[in-house]
Design an enzyme around this catalytic site. Structure first.
Site, mmCIF file in Angstrom:
data_model
loop_
_atom_site.group_PDB
_atom_site.id
_atom_site.type_symbol
_atom_site.label_atom_id
_atom_site.label_comp_id
_atom_site.label_asym_id
_atom_site.label_seq_id
_atom_site.Cartn_x
_atom_site.Cartn_y
_atom_site.Cartn_z
ATOM 1 N N GLN A 181 -0.065 -5.372 5.607
ATOM 2 C CA GLN A 181 -1.348 -5.316 6.311
ATOM 3 C C GLN A 181 -1.229 -5.616 7.808
ATOM 4 O O GLN A 181 -1.681 -4.851 8.643
ATOM 5 C CB GLN A 181 -2.299 -6.365 5.735
ATOM 6 C CG GLN A 181 -2.634 -6.222 4.285
ATOM 7 C CD GLN A 181 -3.729 -7.202 3.930
ATOM 8 O OE1 GLN A 181 -4.896 -6.967 4.217
ATOM 9 N NE2 GLN A 181 -3.375 -8.314 3.310
ATOM 10 N N TYR A 225 4.512 -20.534 -3.092
ATOM 11 C CA TYR A 225 4.326 -19.727 -1.876
ATOM 12 C C TYR A 225 4.105 -20.649 -0.667
ATOM 13 O O TYR A 225 4.767 -20.502 0.366
ATOM 14 C CB TYR A 225 3.137 -18.783 -2.073
ATOM 15 C CG TYR A 225 2.629 -18.124 -0.813
ATOM 16 C CD1 TYR A 225 3.321 -17.066 -0.225
ATOM 17 C CD2 TYR A 225 1.442 -18.552 -0.206
ATOM 18 C CE1 TYR A 225 2.838 -16.460 0.940
ATOM 19 C CE2 TYR A 225 0.959 -17.949 0.944
ATOM 20 C CZ TYR A 225 1.655 -16.914 1.515
ATOM 21 O OH TYR A 225 1.174 -16.321 2.659
ATOM 22 N N ASP A 281 16.701 -5.598 4.616
ATOM 23 C CA ASP A 281 16.177 -6.399 3.505
ATOM 24 C C ASP A 281 16.164 -7.861 3.944
ATOM 25 O O ASP A 281 17.221 -8.459 4.193
ATOM 26 C CB ASP A 281 17.061 -6.195 2.271
ATOM 27 C CG ASP A 281 16.535 -6.964 1.068
ATOM 28 O OD1 ASP A 281 15.647 -7.831 1.240
ATOM 29 O OD2 ASP A 281 17.039 -6.713 -0.039
ATOM 30 N N THR A 331 4.304 -12.342 -0.252
ATOM 31 C CA THR A 331 2.903 -12.789 -0.296
ATOM 32 C C THR A 331 2.279 -12.776 -1.698
ATOM 33 O O THR A 331 1.072 -13.003 -1.828
ATOM 34 C CB THR A 331 2.025 -11.917 0.636
ATOM 35 O OG1 THR A 331 2.179 -10.556 0.237
ATOM 36 C CG2 THR A 331 2.408 -12.073 2.091
#
Ligand SMILES: NC(=O)c1ccc[n+]([C@@H]2O[C@H](COP(=O)([O-])OP(=O)(O)OC[C@H]3O[C@@H](n4cnc5c(N)ncnc54)[C@H](OP(=O)(O)O)[C@@H]3O)[C@@H](O)[C@H]2O)c1
Length: 303
Positions: free
Chosen positions: A11, A130, A35, A61
């Site tokens: 995004q 996360y 990568d 994410t």
């Protein structure tokens, strides 16, 4: 100026790319070309590219999946930023990186039990994998001694990619009722508003007579969200209202029903209070920060 920009299939990277490549030379490797779980590949890529600035919106994410994929989340969210930072230090260039409201546990309350926004110096205490990996990334960047800006943002959406806005627009056209969490609070933030502020600040860096001096007085962590707050339920109500008024619904608007988070269990725990104070960002850089609902209306206007 040559900018190394990551994550352009995501995004924020996708939104930043056209804003940056009209003014600068932008090198934007895809996952196939670089990568980010391969630290040696990052080191070699930066050495070959010789950028003047690194902007790193790429991240792992998938918040819930991270609970069972902690190694790969750590590689991308903690090790990759560490390598970018070490390379930035080596080349004497800056690094702009993005982090998250999930570095906090969301338990901050004022004397009346209200939810004050977190300032940058508040105690971090991530509730999920996360958040832990993103915090480790921040700490590695700071420890590297490079020139950095870390922008912590929250609840990111855009008209591109995978996000809450697009999911709710789809569900609003499929269902008569949407049941959405109403006891987690934060600021939905458009990728567009983050990108605009970021590009403005890159312009300030370029315009500085003495870049070293500029970094010395601007380096740090900043909260970069929109202004105001809502719940996921309030965000959904506004999405549905705007969708109905802009012809995005092919049926009657669904009823939006608030539910407590305990009725929507997820593998990763999420903070109740995700509100971030953006005062430091606006006073340091003089940038305008839109309201969350104004930014949402803008986002749907430009679709
Ligand atoms: N999304 C949110 O709600 C949110 C909230 C708070 C903070 N943030 C932070 O804001 C920043 C931007 O997030 P976003 O929403 O733009 O993320 P996003 O849409 O999920 O995009 C992530 C990007 O990272 C890339 N990437 C992931 N693993 C990679 C790997 N191993 N090698 C190369 N590229 C890889 C992805 O490439 P592929 O397309 O190939 O997978 C994609 O381009 C991130 O730092 C994120 O942590 C996001």
């Amino acid at each position: 100026m040559k900018i190394l920009l990551t994550g352009t299939t995501g995004q924020l990277g996708h939104t930043l790319l056209p804003l940056l490549n009209t003014h600068f030379e932008v090198v934007a490797p895809t996952r196939q070309e670089l990568d980010l779980s391969d630290a040696a590949a990052i080191e070699a890529f930066v050495a070959e590219c010789q950028p003047d600035l690194i902007i790193n919106p790429a991240a792992y994410t998938a918040v819930d999946k991270a609970e069972t994929e902690s190694d790969v989340a750590h590689a991308i969210n903690a090790v990759a930023p560490a390598v970018f930072a070490q390379q930035a230090k080596k080349l004497g260039i800056g690094l702009i990186h993005f982090s998250t409201d999930y570095v906090y546990d969301g338990s901050l309350r004022d004397a009346q039990g209200g939810l004050p926004p977190y300032t940058e110096d508040a105690q971090t205490n991530p509730l999920n994998v996360y958040g832990k990996t993103k915090l480790a990334g921040e700490q590695a960047i700071i420890a590297s001694g490079c020139n950095y800006l870390i922008f912590r943002t929250s609840w990111v959406y855009s008209t591109f990619g995978k996000n809450f806005l697009l999911t709710m627009l789809r569900l609003a056209n499929e269902r008569d009722e949407l049941r959405v969490v109403n006891d987690q609070w934060g600021a939905p933030t458009s990728a567009n508003s983050i990108a605009n502020v970021t590009v403005n600040i890159v312009g300030q860096l370029l315009a500085a007579e003495d870049a070293a001096q500029w970094w010395a007085s601007h380096r740090g962590i900043f909260h970069l969200t929109t202004q105001g707050r809502t719940s996921w339920c309030g965000f959904t109500e506004e999405i549905v209202r705007l969708a109905a008024t802009t012809g995005r619904l092919t049926k009657a608007a669904p009823k939006v029903i608030g539910i407590p988070a305990v009725e929507y269990p997820t593998p990763a725990k999420r903070p109740t209070n995700s509100c971030l104070d953006t005062t430091l960002l606006s006073t340091t850089f003089g940038v305008d920060i839109p309201t969350w609902d104004g930014a949402l209306a803008d986002c749907l206007k430009i679709t």
